[in-house]
Design a protein around this motif. Structure first.
Motif, PDB file in Angstrom:
ATOM      1  N   SER A  35       6.484   5.210   8.839  1.00 16.78           N
ATOM      2  CA  SER A  35       5.745   4.219   8.061  1.00 16.78           C
ATOM      3  C   SER A  35       6.699   3.242   7.367  1.00 16.78           C
ATOM      4  O   SER A  35       7.858   3.562   7.107  1.00 16.78           O
ATOM      5  CB  SER A  35       4.849   4.907   7.033  1.00 16.78           C
ATOM      6  OG  SER A  35       5.586   5.325   5.921  1.00 16.78           O
TER       7      SER A  35
ATOM      8  N   ASP B 143       6.189   4.632   0.230  1.00 18.34           N
ATOM      9  CA  ASP B 143       5.710   4.584   1.609  1.00 18.34           C
ATOM     10  C   ASP B 143       4.382   3.838   1.637  1.00 18.34           C
ATOM     11  O   ASP B 143       3.580   3.921   0.691  1.00 18.34           O
ATOM     12  CB  ASP B 143       5.515   5.991   2.163  1.00 18.34           C
ATOM     13  CG  ASP B 143       6.839   6.698   2.417  1.00 18.34           C
ATOM     14  OD1 ASP B 143       7.797   6.032   2.864  1.00 18.34           O
ATOM     15  OD2 ASP B 143       6.911   7.918   2.171  1.00 18.34           O
ATOM     16  N   GLU B 144       4.160   3.134   2.706  1.00 20.74           N
ATOM     17  CA  GLU B 144       2.942   2.327   2.835  1.00 20.74           C
ATOM     18  C   GLU B 144       1.685   3.168   2.629  1.00 20.74           C
ATOM     19  O   GLU B 144       0.714   2.689   2.031  1.00 20.74           O
ATOM     20  CB  GLU B 144       2.914   1.654   4.205  1.00 20.74           C
ATOM     21  CG  GLU B 144       1.805   0.658   4.372  1.00 20.74           C
ATOM     22  CD  GLU B 144       1.911  -0.126   5.666  1.00 20.74           C
ATOM     23  OE1 GLU B 144       1.350  -1.219   5.714  1.00 20.74           O
ATOM     24  OE2 GLU B 144       2.560   0.352   6.629  1.00 20.74           O
ATOM     25  N   ILE B 145       1.701   4.406   3.033  1.00 19.92           N
ATOM     26  CA  ILE B 145       0.528   5.267   2.903  1.00 19.92           C
ATOM     27  C   ILE B 145       0.143   5.499   1.436  1.00 19.92           C
ATOM     28  O   ILE B 145      -1.022   5.704   1.108  1.00 19.92           O
ATOM     29  CB  ILE B 145       0.739   6.613   3.647  1.00 19.92           C
ATOM     30  CG1 ILE B 145      -0.575   7.324   3.843  1.00 19.92           C
ATOM     31  CG2 ILE B 145       1.754   7.477   2.941  1.00 19.92           C
ATOM     32  CD1 ILE B 145      -0.504   8.447   4.848  1.00 19.92           C
TER      33      ILE B 145
END
Length: 78
Positions: A2, A58-60
């Motif tokens: 990610s 992190d993008e998540i």
């Protein structure tokens, strides 16, 4: 893998750098309280009258941080 996202908060004026440093304390507290992972928390001095506090996540996890902490802007971290 990610992408990493850098969320930034801008602080202006003569005390901007000190305010940005203080804001990093709250960013770290939030991440620890919510048990969220992050890559880096720090400040960047753009000029003597503008500093930014930032967190790289992190993008998540970005939406959790964004919605709770209302950053001024975000960008893809290198």
């Amino acid at each position: 893998m990610s992408r990493k996202i850098k969320l930034l908060w801008d602080f202006r004026g003569e005390d901007g750098k000190e305010t940005a440093k203080h804001h990093t304390i709250h960013l770290r507290e939030f991440a620890n309280l919510e048990k969220l992972n992050f890559h880096e928390i720090d400040i960047v001095e753009i000029n003597p009258m503008l500093s930014s506090a930032f967190i790289i996540v992190d993008e998540i996890n970005m939406k959790t941080f964004r919605d709770a902490l209302k950053p001024h802007r975000g960008e893809i971290a290198e």
